[in-house]
Each structure stands twice: as C-alpha cells, then as structure tokens.
Design a protein around this motif. Structure first.
Motif, PDB file in Angstrom:
ATOM      1  N   GLY A 230       0.890  -1.220  -0.087  1.00 36.23           N
ATOM      2  CA  GLY A 230       0.097  -0.199  -0.042  1.00 36.23           C
ATOM      3  C   GLY A 230       1.056   1.372  -0.102  1.00 36.23           C
ATOM      4  N   SER A 231       1.946   1.185  -0.661  1.00 34.16           N
ATOM      5  CA  SER A 231       2.964   2.359  -0.605  1.00 34.16           C
ATOM      6  C   SER A 231       2.470   3.413  -1.437  1.00 34.16           C
ATOM      7  CB  SER A 231       4.249   1.675  -1.180  1.00 34.16           C
ATOM      8  OG  SER A 231       4.120   1.510  -2.655  1.00 34.16           O
ATOM      9  N   GLY A 232       1.680   3.397  -2.516  1.00 36.00           N
ATOM     10  CA  GLY A 232       1.333   4.401  -3.411  1.00 36.00           C
ATOM     11  C   GLY A 232       2.404   4.738  -4.294  1.00 36.00           C
ATOM     12  N   LEU A 233       3.472   4.025  -4.154  1.00 40.22           N
ATOM     13  CA  LEU A 233       4.673   4.102  -5.121  1.00 40.22           C
ATOM     14  C   LEU A 233       4.698   2.983  -6.006  1.00 40.22           C
ATOM     15  CD1 LEU A 233       7.063   5.445  -2.318  1.00 40.22           C
ATOM     16  CD2 LEU A 233       5.934   6.888  -3.842  1.00 40.22           C
ATOM     17  N   PHE A 234       5.680   3.351  -7.373  1.00 32.59           N
ATOM     18  CA  PHE A 234       5.914   2.234  -8.279  1.00 32.59           C
ATOM     19  C   PHE A 234       7.241   2.716  -8.902  1.00 32.59           C
ATOM     20  CE2 PHE A 234       4.329   5.125 -11.207  1.00 32.59           C
ATOM     21  CZ  PHE A 234       4.572   4.725 -12.568  1.00 32.59           C
ATOM     22  N   PHE A 235       7.779   1.514  -9.546  1.00 34.44           N
ATOM     23  CA  PHE A 235       8.825   1.658 -10.082  1.00 34.44           C
ATOM     24  C   PHE A 235       8.655   1.852 -11.966  1.00 34.44           C
ATOM     25  CE2 PHE A 235      12.801  -0.103 -12.584  1.00 34.44           C
ATOM     26  CZ  PHE A 235      13.592   0.948 -11.801  1.00 34.44           C
ATOM     27  N   PRO A 236       8.785   2.832 -12.622  1.00 24.20           N
ATOM     28  CA  PRO A 236       8.192   3.208 -13.719  1.00 24.20           C
ATOM     29  C   PRO A 236       8.898   2.219 -15.088  1.00 24.20           C
ATOM     30  CG  PRO A 236       9.035   5.040 -13.345  1.00 24.20           C
ATOM     31  CD  PRO A 236       9.363   4.232 -11.993  1.00 24.20           C
ATOM     32  N   ILE A 237      10.094   1.812 -14.853  1.00 21.35           N
ATOM     33  CA  ILE A 237      10.495   1.587 -16.205  1.00 21.35           C
ATOM     34  C   ILE A 237      10.095  -0.034 -16.616  1.00 21.35           C
ATOM     35  CG2 ILE A 237      12.826   0.578 -17.064  1.00 21.35           C
ATOM     36  CD1 ILE A 237      12.617   3.770 -16.370  1.00 21.35           C
ATOM     37  N   ASP A 238       9.430  -0.151 -17.732  1.00 18.67           N
ATOM     38  CA  ASP A 238       8.710  -1.428 -17.825  1.00 18.67           C
ATOM     39  C   ASP A 238       9.215  -2.096 -19.095  1.00 18.67           C
ATOM     40  OD1 ASP A 238       7.800   0.403 -19.570  1.00 18.67           O
ATOM     41  OD2 ASP A 238       5.722  -0.045 -19.416  1.00 18.67           O
ATOM     42  N   PRO A 239      10.593  -2.733 -19.440  1.00 20.11           N
ATOM     43  CA  PRO A 239      10.848  -3.626 -20.531  1.00 20.11           C
ATOM     44  C   PRO A 239       9.853  -4.716 -20.648  1.00 20.11           C
ATOM     45  CG  PRO A 239      12.377  -3.796 -18.990  1.00 20.11           C
ATOM     46  CD  PRO A 239      11.246  -2.691 -18.236  1.00 20.11           C
ATOM     47  N   GLY A 240      10.429  -5.956 -21.434  1.00 20.03           N
ATOM     48  CA  GLY A 240       9.742  -7.019 -21.325  1.00 20.03           C
ATOM     49  C   GLY A 240       9.332  -7.614 -19.974  1.00 20.03           C
ATOM     50  N   PRO A 241       8.377  -8.395 -19.971  1.00 15.82           N
ATOM     51  CA  PRO A 241       7.650  -8.859 -18.707  1.00 15.82           C
ATOM     52  C   PRO A 241       8.727  -9.664 -17.986  1.00 15.82           C
ATOM     53  CG  PRO A 241       6.282  -9.209 -20.541  1.00 15.82           C
ATOM     54  CD  PRO A 241       7.181  -8.782 -21.153  1.00 15.82           C
ATOM     55  N   SER A 242       9.654 -10.559 -18.470  1.00 17.37           N
ATOM     56  CA  SER A 242      10.514 -11.229 -17.693  1.00 17.37           C
ATOM     57  C   SER A 242      11.847 -10.738 -17.471  1.00 17.37           C
ATOM     58  CB  SER A 242      10.930 -12.797 -18.729  1.00 17.37           C
ATOM     59  OG  SER A 242      11.520 -12.288 -19.814  1.00 17.37           O
ATOM     60  N   ALA A 243      12.008  -9.436 -17.652  1.00 20.67           N
ATOM     61  CA  ALA A 243      13.074  -8.490 -17.319  1.00 20.67           C
ATOM     62  C   ALA A 243      13.379  -8.275 -15.775  1.00 20.67           C
ATOM     63  CB  ALA A 243      13.335  -7.216 -17.807  1.00 20.67           C
ATOM     64  N   LYS A 244      14.740  -8.561 -15.409  1.00 20.05           N
ATOM     65  CA  LYS A 244      15.265  -8.463 -14.028  1.00 20.05           C
ATOM     66  C   LYS A 244      16.069  -7.262 -13.700  1.00 20.05           C
ATOM     67  CE  LYS A 244      13.603 -12.735 -13.360  1.00 20.05           C
ATOM     68  NZ  LYS A 244      12.447 -12.975 -12.622  1.00 20.05           N
ATOM     69  N   VAL A 245      16.216  -6.583 -12.760  1.00 21.72           N
ATOM     70  CA  VAL A 245      16.728  -5.547 -12.422  1.00 21.72           C
ATOM     71  C   VAL A 245      18.284  -5.660 -12.796  1.00 21.72           C
ATOM     72  CG1 VAL A 245      17.624  -4.044 -10.693  1.00 21.72           C
ATOM     73  CG2 VAL A 245      15.115  -4.509 -10.703  1.00 21.72           C
ATOM     74  N   GLY A 246      18.961  -6.467 -12.470  1.00 25.50           N
ATOM     75  CA  GLY A 246      20.214  -6.609 -12.940  1.00 25.50           C
ATOM     76  C   GLY A 246      20.548  -6.456 -14.416  1.00 25.50           C
ATOM     77  N   GLY A 247      19.769  -7.171 -15.344  1.00 25.51           N
ATOM     78  CA  GLY A 247      19.784  -6.950 -16.733  1.00 25.51           C
ATOM     79  C   GLY A 247      19.381  -5.613 -17.380  1.00 25.51           C
ATOM     80  N   MET A 248      18.250  -5.123 -16.487  1.00 21.55           N
ATOM     81  CA  MET A 248      18.034  -3.795 -16.997  1.00 21.55           C
ATOM     82  C   MET A 248      18.866  -2.714 -16.739  1.00 21.55           C
ATOM     83  SD  MET A 248      14.292  -4.112 -14.998  1.00 21.55           S
ATOM     84  CE  MET A 248      13.485  -2.658 -15.512  1.00 21.55           C
ATOM     85  N   ILE A 249      19.794  -2.927 -15.551  1.00 18.11           N
ATOM     86  CA  ILE A 249      21.215  -1.976 -15.243  1.00 18.11           C
ATOM     87  C   ILE A 249      22.117  -2.092 -16.258  1.00 18.11           C
ATOM     88  CG2 ILE A 249      22.723  -1.663 -13.832  1.00 18.11           C
ATOM     89  CD1 ILE A 249      20.645  -2.157 -11.721  1.00 18.11           C
ATOM     90  N   GLY A 250      22.373  -3.470 -16.847  1.00 13.65           N
ATOM     91  CA  GLY A 250      23.479  -3.784 -17.620  1.00 13.65           C
ATOM     92  C   GLY A 250      23.137  -3.377 -18.989  1.00 13.65           C
ATOM     93  N   THR A 251      21.957  -3.295 -19.431  1.00 10.99           N
ATOM     94  CA  THR A 251      21.485  -2.943 -20.851  1.00 10.99           C
ATOM     95  C   THR A 251      21.051  -1.311 -20.838  1.00 10.99           C
ATOM     96  OG1 THR A 251      19.359  -3.833 -20.742  1.00 10.99           O
ATOM     97  CG2 THR A 251      21.028  -5.141 -21.719  1.00 10.99           C
ATOM     98  N   ASN A 252      20.751  -0.827 -19.614  1.00 12.30           N
ATOM     99  CA  ASN A 252      20.385   0.646 -19.824  1.00 12.30           C
ATOM    100  C   ASN A 252      18.957   0.485 -20.345  1.00 12.30           C
ATOM    101  OD1 ASN A 252      19.800   3.150 -19.166  1.00 12.30           O
ATOM    102  ND2 ASN A 252      20.880   3.894 -20.902  1.00 12.30           N
ATOM    103  N   CYS A 253      18.199  -0.578 -19.910  1.00 11.39           N
ATOM    104  CA  CYS A 253      16.840  -0.802 -20.717  1.00 11.39           C
ATOM    105  C   CYS A 253      15.855   0.484 -20.610  1.00 11.39           C
ATOM    106  CB  CYS A 253      16.220  -2.042 -20.358  1.00 11.39           C
ATOM    107  SG  CYS A 253      15.473  -1.633 -18.766  1.00 11.39           S
ATOM    108  N   SER A 254      14.656   0.513 -21.546  1.00  5.02           N
ATOM    109  CA  SER A 254      13.758   1.421 -21.289  1.00  5.02           C
ATOM    110  C   SER A 254      12.261   0.935 -21.057  1.00  5.02           C
ATOM    111  CB  SER A 254      13.949   2.556 -22.469  1.00  5.02           C
ATOM    112  OG  SER A 254      13.610   1.944 -23.680  1.00  5.02           O
ATOM    113  N   GLY A 255      11.678   0.448 -22.365  1.00 10.95           N
ATOM    114  CA  GLY A 255      10.359  -0.021 -22.168  1.00 10.95           C
ATOM    115  C   GLY A 255       9.367   1.065 -22.653  1.00 10.95           C
ATOM    116  N   THR A 256       7.929   0.692 -22.336  1.00 11.99           N
ATOM    117  CA  THR A 256       7.153   1.676 -22.984  1.00 11.99           C
ATOM    118  C   THR A 256       6.787   3.013 -22.378  1.00 11.99           C
ATOM    119  OG1 THR A 256       5.336   0.681 -21.660  1.00 11.99           O
ATOM    120  CG2 THR A 256       5.729  -0.587 -23.676  1.00 11.99           C
TER     121      THR A 256
END
Length: 590
Positions: A230-256
């Motif tokens: 119930g934090s009222g917060l979210f993490f907005p970067i949204d690449p492919g559904p199976s992406a993990k934070v480590g790989g997202m950092i490694g590739t500097n991903c983005s998403g929709t």
C-alpha cells in the motif's frame, strides 16, 4: 541442446561411443544420460577405453563440464586466432592465459569451499546449455559455460570473483535471460553467475521514495510487492515482462514508459558492484543528487557486465498517478501513424507512453491468440497511455485526438476499466511472444532494434518495411515511437539456403540507415555479440579506444564477459569496417 548433442560436440571425428554414464547435477533435479568415452578418458587422463559403464564421481562430473566448456573454448581460439585480451590500436594482441583444465577443476573446488553450500555450483549439462543458449537471441556463438554459480549474497559473489581472477576464468553474469543480442553467451567457457537466489527487497525507504533491491528481482514483481504494501509508489521502467533489475541496469533498458519516465539510468541512485578481482564498491550514497567525484553509475549502467557485477541497486520510485487511461487508434499507413506520433511529441503533450505496431504485428497478435477473445484491426496502430490528474488526462486526450484525426487516424478506442486497460496494452506487451508462437519447425525469430531522432522515424520505418517485403521476409515492426526507438522481428529458417543471409543483410542495412540519420545501432537491447561491429560503426575507433582503456583498468585480466565488444584486434577491425572494403568479415575477425 540435449546432453547427447553436447557430448557429440566435444567428441573428435572418428571416435566411437562405447560407454554411457549417468550424471546428476547438484542444482537440477533428475538425471541426464551423457554418452561418450572421450570425456571420461579426458577426466581420467587416460587414452584407454573403459571396460564398462559406471556412475561417475563428483570430480568426474566436474571434468566433463570442464572438458565441454574447454572444447568450445579451444575451438573458438582456433577459429578466431586467439583469445580476447589487452588490445593495441594497431591491431596487435597481447593474449592473456586462461585457466587450464586442471586449474578449472581446482577453481571449482575452491569456490565450493568458499561458499560452503555445495548446491551453489551446477555442472549439469542442461543447466550449462540454458546459460549459454537462447532461442530468441539473434546470435548463439558455439561454446557453453563450464559451470553455473548460484550465489546468495554480495560476499559470495565477491568470493567467486576472487577465485576466477586468481585462475583467470571468464565470468558471465546471468539475470533474467531475456536478452536478444547474445549478451550472456559463453563461447570461451568460464563460469556463468546466475543471480536467481538474489531477488529480494533489501530496504524500502517510503518517505524518501527509494528502494534497495538485489539484481534478480523482476520489475513486475517489485511493483506487485510495492502495491501489496500500500505504498502508493511504483517503479516506472517497464521493458519485457521477464526482465530483471540486474539485466535492466546492464543494458540501460527503457520500455513503453520511457517517453515520460526516461530510461534505467535515470532511476539508479547508487549501486553495489563486485569488481573483477572481488573488490566490492558502492558507487554513491543515498541522496538523489551528488557531485562528489566521477559519476560511476553512468559507468556501470549499460556496461553489460563487462566492468563489474551489480549485487544491489538503490532505485528511485515514483508516485502512482491519480488517473490512467489507455487508448488505441488505427491509421491507413505506417507513415501516417509515425507522423501523428512525431506531432504529438513536437506539441509537447505529456503522454505517459506511445507505442506503434504495424499491420503485420497486429495480425501476429491475432494469430497468436494471446489477447483472445479480442480481435484487432490489422492496420498500423498507435497505442497511447495517459496518466496524471483527471483534468490533465482529459485535456491531453483531447489534444491527441485532434492530432491523430489530422493525420488520417480513425476513432479512439478507450479502455472502460482497469481490466480493459490491461487487455488493450497486452497486445503491445505480448508482441514478441506472439511472434515466437507462430514458429514452425526449424523457424527462428530475429528481433533487434535501432533508434533515430523521432522526426526521422517515419522515413526509416517505411524504407525498412519495403526492403523486408522485397526480400520476401515475414517481418513486423513495433516500437517506442515516442523516443524514436523501433524493433524489427523477423521469422526465418536457417535451413533454407540464403535465408539467414537475407535477414543479416536487412538488419545491417537498417543499422546503417539509422546511423546515417544520426541515430544509434541499439536503443535498448544493447550490444552483446549481435552488434559488436555496429558499435564500431557508430562511435569510431577513438571512442572505442577510450572504452577499451576503461575496461583494461577495471578488468586487467579480461575475465568479465570477455568476448562481448569489438575490442580485440581493434586496428584490424577498424581497417575492415571503416576502410575501403564494403563487406564486413565477421568470421575472420572473430
């Protein structure tokens, strides 16, 4: 690849199969039947045929895995003319020495002692295959890791790195395994470090709107946990559904959501990183801004594991908007859709997301059935996501409707509730999986991306679609049109003579067009193995030389994701890519 195929790959021609052994991987349930006499002789150091089949000891299992990895390792050396190492700009190569088979065995035993838990290391053949091959990657170099390590903490990752550094063993980080450019391939053997057990929230600072997480937590799982709190917060970067934070950092991903929220680099506050020799550093402290020293976040975000292993990340969070709305609108042509999107951006309307899918991709979604019972119009389509205050969302929708209508767009179709929002947006999120579902036996999917200034997006999409049609390729286009990033997904069969070559030519032409338009060879998939030559085309030898110097300073033994970027023989590579010869001889250079 089956265990039998793995064994046959390692076996020299002329040798017959005379013995069968049963292997049990310590981290994978079940038994794999592994058939070859050569590998057992290699393990025992004998040239005599065994008299009978037997169940192998743990050390024999290690030796088999080592042999399989080193066979690929050695084959790569013969094929490419040397292992990666410290390069000289004139094309010279100072080749490092990597671990021998005996040293590899010693290293694995030493890692087991360091980590205490024997389940932290797997040498199961199927496990090795899963960590060296991807069915949706554009490239899959020959070779597999020798072992897979499953650390549970930063200290364990550091211990693995220290041993690998000591014995000169390549390290390949593995996160979600969803990369598309061969980013976790292991053609020179080495140890794959899978962060599967490091998927926790370490610390949540609600008042400061940040969170500390381990690298294998998925962005969707993170948002689900934030919602449950119930934090009222979210993490907005949204690449492919199976992406993990480590790989997202490694590739500097983005998403929709990138058009509104930016890319991964904009949401990283600090990182805990294990360097090649096992040293543990923290890039910054927790304030959202700092001018203390070099921006090390910018160094590690996007480095694809070549400079260090991220074991914790402090991420910014955003407030969940008051109002959401999702809508789709179709167009008679892809140029009309792209023109409308460019005008939305040039007008400065703060849409939360704006995605494009061509008529082929809309047909693929219908055929795949992932959004059934919904049936989509098979026309070029723009997907919009609006968020903010109720008044702001209403005003933004009105302005976008006027622009799309002026560019031949049809009527807006809005989601009536949250369930319909997910359904409408699911067509975009299910695009790659829908393409994969259409494959027949022998088919493969090549999915890649480029990005250009959004004023040129209509031009490059139109030309690229025309070329694919003329080559007779079944291909679709989709992308994050709000930031000029689009993707091609192409189904082909390499068993049909010349078909893979056509795909390669089409992709290289697309990259060259993007660069001619002042774009980039990859908007979010990163370099990996698939685009190493494209990186040199894009940045040139001097910039690549700076990258090489940074790499050599942080990883002087060149053990971290060794074969990835085109640093090897840079002078020779430059002469071919930037010189007078038109054809890029990848196989000879690598």
């Amino acid at each position: 690849m089956s265990a039998k195929r793995l064994a046959m790959r390692a076996m020299p021609l002329g040798r017959s199969v005379v013995a069968t052994a049963t292997l049990r991987g310590p981290c994978i349930a079940g038994r794999q039947h592994f058939t070859t006499s050569l590998l057992r002789r290699a393990a025992a150091g004998s040239h005599h045929e065994p008299r009978a089949a037997s169940v192998w000891s743990l050390s024999n299992v290690f030796a088999v895995a080592v042999t399989a990895g080193l066979m690929g390792w050695g084959a790569s050396e013969l094929r490419h003319g040397g292992f990666p190492g410290t390069m000289l700009l004139d094309g010279g190569l100072d080749t490092p020495r990597y671990a021998s088979m005996r040293e590899m065995e010693q290293a694995l035993e030493e890692i087991r002692r360091e980590l205490v838990n024997p389940d932290c290391i797997s040498t199961d053949p199927e496990d090795l295959h899963a960590h060296g091959y991807s069915e949706w990657s554009t490239v899959n170099p020959e070779g597999l890791p020798v072992a897979v390590a499953y650390p549970r903490s930063t200290d364990q990752v550091a211990a693995i790195a220290r041993v690998c550094h000591k014995y000169r063993i390549p390290i390949i980080p593995y996160s979600g395994g969803s990369s598309l450019e061969g980013n976790f391939s292991a053609p020179f053997g080495g140890i794959s470090i899978d962060f599967a057990y490091m998927d926790k929230i370490v610390q949540f600072n609600k008042e400061d709107m940040d969170i500390v997480v381990q690298p294998s937590i998925g962005w969707q799982d993170l948002n689900e946990q934030l919602a449950k709190m119930g934090s009222g917060l979210f993490f907005p970067i949204d690449p492919g559904p199976s992406a993990k934070v480590g790989g997202m950092i490694g590739t500097n991903c983005s998403g929709t959501n990138a058009v509104k929220y930016g890319t991964m680099k904009d949401w990283v506050i600090n990182l805990t990183v294990v360097l090649a020799d096992g040293t543990v550093i923290k890039t910054r402290r927790r304030p959202r801004k700092s001018s203390a020293g070099y921006n090390l976040n910018g160094l590690f975000v996007g480095s694809e594991g070549t400079l260090g292993l991220v074991t914790e990340a402090t991420l910014k969070l955003s407030v969940i908007p008051e109002e959401f709305s999702v809508a789709v609108v179709t167009f008679p042509s892809i140029r009309d859709a792209a023109s409308a999107a460019a005008e939305v951006m040039q007008t400065g309307i703060p849409v939360a997301a704006m995605e494009i899918m061509d008529e082929v991709q809309m047909k693929v979604v219908n055929m795949g059935g992932a959004t059934a019972p919904r049936v989509w119009k098979e026309l070029p389509t723009l997907f919009f996501k609006f968020s903010g205050t109720k008044a702001g969302v209403k005003e933004n929708i009105s302005m976008v409707q006027r622009i799309t209508k002026a560019n031949k767009g049809g009527n807006f179709e809005f989601a009536k509730d949250e369930r319909e929002q997910k359904l409408l947006w699911s067509a975009r999120k299910e695009s790659l999986w829908s393409m994969l579902a259409l494959r027949k036996e022998g088919d493969e999917v090549w999915s890649t991306d480029v990005a250009v200034p959004f004023s040129r997006l209509a031009d490059i999409i139109e030309v690229s679609k025309k070329e694919m049609d003329e080559l007779g390729l079944f291909a679709s286009i989709l992308g994050h049109i709000g930031d000029g990033n689009f993707h091609e997904s192409i189904i082909y069969n390499r068993q049909i003579k010349g078909e893979r070559e056509k795909v390669e030519m089409c992709v290289k032409n697309m990259v060259k067009r993007a660069l001619e338009m002042e774009g980039t060879c990859t908007g979010e998939h990163s370099i990996g193995w698939g685009k190493k030559e494209s990186l040199l085309w894009e940045v040139g030898p001097d910039t690549l030389g700076v990258m090489r110097s940074i790499k050599a300073a942080l990883d002087p033994r060149w053990i971290m994701l060794v074969p990835q970027w085109p640093w090897v023989g840079l002078g020779l590579l430059t002469r071919f890519v930037l010189g007078t010869r038109e054809r890029f001889l990848t196989d000879r250079l690598w």
